[in-house]
Write an enzyme that holds these catalytic residues in place. Structure first.
Site, PDB file in Angstrom:
ATOM      1  N   SER A 181       0.828  -1.192   0.000  1.00  0.00           N
ATOM      2  CA  SER A 181       0.000   0.000   0.000  1.00  0.00           C
ATOM      3  C   SER A 181       0.875   1.259   0.000  1.00  0.00           C
ATOM      4  CB  SER A 181      -0.919  -0.054   1.221  1.00  0.00           C
ATOM      5  OG  SER A 181      -1.960   0.867   1.097  1.00  0.00           O
ATOM      6  N   ASP A 231      -9.594  -4.323  -6.040  1.00  0.00           N
ATOM      7  CA  ASP A 231      -9.050  -3.546  -4.925  1.00  0.00           C
ATOM      8  C   ASP A 231      -9.636  -2.142  -5.009  1.00  0.00           C
ATOM      9  OD1 ASP A 231      -7.641  -2.139  -3.067  1.00  0.00           O
ATOM     10  OD2 ASP A 231      -5.665  -2.863  -3.698  1.00  0.00           O
ATOM     11  N   HIS A 240      -7.574  -5.415  -0.568  1.00  0.00           N
ATOM     12  CA  HIS A 240      -6.379  -4.587  -0.558  1.00  0.00           C
ATOM     13  C   HIS A 240      -5.217  -5.243   0.198  1.00  0.00           C
ATOM     14  CE1 HIS A 240      -4.136  -0.934  -0.993  1.00  0.00           C
ATOM     15  NE2 HIS A 240      -4.029  -0.741   0.310  1.00  0.00           N
TER      16      HIS A 240
END
Lengths: 375, 263
Positions: free
Chosen positions: B95, B217, B245
């Site tokens: 991320s 996602d 995610h």
């Protein structure tokens, strides 16, 4: 038909909470009647869709970054705030519990979600939060103010110290110089000039005293007193009057004292108060009329007043008389800083007494009175 | 630099000569990697750490100004690398840590030999001709939501994590740290995460890079991952079947397998 089983199915469908199951890929598998009613959707509208599609946008991000990972990590979660959306886009604020169903190999089969409405609870939380923010802000404001006060008080101390030393010392040098010159000068004119210098030095010194008192009274912790009942007050007052008589030849100051009880006060300060009041009367009163000073004790009070003839104090000025830097309409050369009456009132206050004024066409009178019992 | 190891709660495992450093994303801590990192302990020395403000990091080291940009986080990664004398290491970022890795690689020549970016986004907010997946307004709403919800963060996280009879193997370490963040820091980290724009930093990446893109996602869509992949010179992308995610948690095997084809 098995009644208990159908009852149980009824419970699942119509439980007082929403039930949703999700497939491993996060899509809705089944949803109970209660939740459908809450959300205003049909089963067809929900089944097969991503669970996160029914969350608010921030709710989705929160779900993906916090809730889903936590569920994977520990197989369950409890008491999470989840913000969902009804079919009409109104928010459904929920508290959710969830757990996972896995097969023997640990493969995720299903996620079970139980949801209860939490609108009131959320509102309550918001209120708590707002209160906490408010408290935090107030705390910060207080802290800042305290810091400012501390800085200001430090400045104040410095200011008073500067006044006390840096202004007085040069004055003392001038005074000492004038005294030395006075011993050697020959001509009368020179002597007069030196006497004038000495008078100016005294006047300047008095002004510095005033400013110092103002700084202590207004900016610092107030005027402090050194009370003493044993020494007679009358002598102090008479001395003040004598000094002022000497300093203002040509003016008449009548004084009468009837002090027959001990007065618990700071002699020097009361002398100063009297000096300021008489000084004020000499400045503003008619020059051809006497200034009258009178002091007496009664069973309960000590009273000291100073009166003069002259113009009536205009009503609009009455309120401002005791404010610092207030100056009447006297000739500029005779004016001080406008602190005399202010300091007098501060001295009165420090003695738990009060200073009042009356002004008529006959006379203007300032009266100080203080309780005798005050310690 | 003294204290980096404690500051970032750095943990080393494995016995490989090369190092593989794992950086967690917004919302979690190094526990994120517990299903992925062990798979590499034979060939690599694994380095796990918490960003300052997360997990078991030293919260007193949190400086508002330093961590108001991803560069501050990247500086920490470089400091950890220097402390451990990392050379030619593999950086694995999830991320927002993908972009932290992109910055760190360019701040430290030779420290990182390869980058693995899981669910990367160079910018979350849509821009002229760029799709980030969120409008500025939505991000602002998110930040407000986090703000209004942060009481929930502090009070709900902890009890939810306490005691976990179903999966005792997760143990103590998890009980006290995972997802538990100081609300003020969480807010600030959310802001820097979701308002950053690192598009101009992508072309400067000098090392081979692997983008791991999840299906479905909603935080970092395929379009967003594709942008990262196209703009990093030596990059290739694998689209995972895993959804959501956090494939490192939901599909660790698939993630490990994809990484093996690269490292």
């Amino acid at each position: 038909m098995d009644v208990s089983r159908s009852d149980f199915q009824d419970l699942v469908e119509n439980a007082p909470c929403g039930y949703i199951t999700l497939q491993a890929n996060g899509r809705v598998d089944q949803v109970n009647r209660t939740f459908l009613d809450w959300s205003g959707r049909s089963a067809e509208q929900m089944i097969g869709k991503r669970f996160s599609d029914f969350l608010t946008m921030p709710g989705r991000i929160y779900y993906e970054t916090h809730i889903a990972p936590l569920l994977r990590m520990q197989g369950s979660f409890q008491e999470f705030a989840i913000d969902m959306l009804a079919a009409d886009d109104t928010p459904l604020q929920m508290i959710a519990n969830a757990n996972e169903r896995r097969d023997a190999d640990g493969k995720l089969l299903l996620i079970r979600l139980a949801l209860i409405k939490a609108t009131d609870r959320r509102r309550y939380e918001q209120e708590l939060l707002a209160a906490r923010e408010l408290a935090k802000a107030a705390e910060k404001a207080i802290e800042e103010r305290l810091q400012r006060e501390n800085q200001a008080s430090e400045l104040r101390e410095q200011f008073i110290a500067v006044l006390g030393h840096d202004l007085r010392n040069p004055l003392a040098s001038i005074s000492a110089g004038a005294r030395i010159l006075d011993r050697t000068v020959q001509s009368e004119k020179e002597r007069q000039i030196i006497a004038m210098m000495q008078t100016t030095v005294m006047r300047m010194s008095a002004l510095i005293d005033d400013v110092l008192d103002f700084a202590r009274g207004r900016l610092g912790g107030g005027i402090s007193l050194d009370r003493n009942t044993s020494e007679p007050l009358e002598r102090t007052l008479a001395q003040v009057v004598d000094e002022l008589r000497l300093a203002t030849p040509g003016r008449v100051i009548e004084a009468e004292f009837e002090i027959d009880r001990p007065v618990n006060c700071d002699r020097t300060r009361i002398g100063q108060l009297l000096s300021n009041l008489v000084g004020n009367a000499l400045t503003h009163g008619s020059s051809n009329k006497p200034v009258v000073v009178y002091a007496e004790t009664t069973a309960t009070t000590f009273e000291l007043w100073v009166s003069n003839a002259g113009d009536v104090i205009p009503p609009e000025a009455m309120d401002k008389l005791f404010e610092p830097f207030f100056r009447g309409k006297a000739r500029a050369s005779r004016q001080g800083l406008g602190l005399g009456l202010y300091i007098a009132s501060q001295i009165a206050e420090a003695h738990k007494g009060k200073l009042t004024v009356t002004s008529t066409s006959e006379e203007t009178r300032f009266t100080f009175s203080m309780p005798l019992q005050s310690v | 630099m003294a204290g980096v190891i404690e500051r970032n709660n750095v943990h080393l495992r494995g016995e490989g000569n090369r190092a593989m450093i794992f950086a967690h994303g917004f919302g979690c801590d190094q526990n994120m990697w517990r299903f992925v990192a062990p798979a590499f302990e034979k060939e690599f020395t694994t380095v796990l750490f918490d960003h300052v403000g997360a997990g078991g990091s030293d919260l007193s080291a949190y400086e508002r100004s330093k961590y108001s940009s991803l560069a501050g986080y990247a500086d920490d990664v470089v400091e950890i690398g220097r402390e451990l004398d990392l050379k030619d290491a593999v950086f694995v970022g999830h991320s927002v840590s993908s972009m932290i890795g992109v910055l760190a690689e360019q701040k430290s020549q030779g420290m990182f030999g390869k980058l693995v970016l899981i669910g990367p986004s160079a910018r979350y907010i849509d821009d002229d001709g760029y799709v980030g997946g969120f409008s500025a307004k939505q991000i602002e709403e998110l930040l407000q939501f986090l703000e209004s919800n942060h009481m929930g963060w502090s009070t709900q996280m902890a009890p939810a994590i306490m005691g976990n009879p179903d999966r005792p193997e997760l143990g103590e370490e998890l009980t006290n740290s995972f997802c538990r963040t100081d609300p003020e820091i969480a807010k600030a980290f959310a802001r820097v995460t979701f308002t950053s724009d690192n598009r101009k930093d992508l072309p400067g990446v000098g090392v081979p890079t692997l983008v791991l893109q999840c299906s479905e996602d909603i935080i970092a869509s395929e379009q967003v991952g594709d942008y990262v992949n196209r703009n990093i010179p030596k990059s290739r992308m694998i689209v995972l079947q895993a959804t959501g995610h956090c494939p490192n948690l939901s599909a660790p095997d698939e993630v490990v397998e994809a990484m093996r084809t690269f490292v």
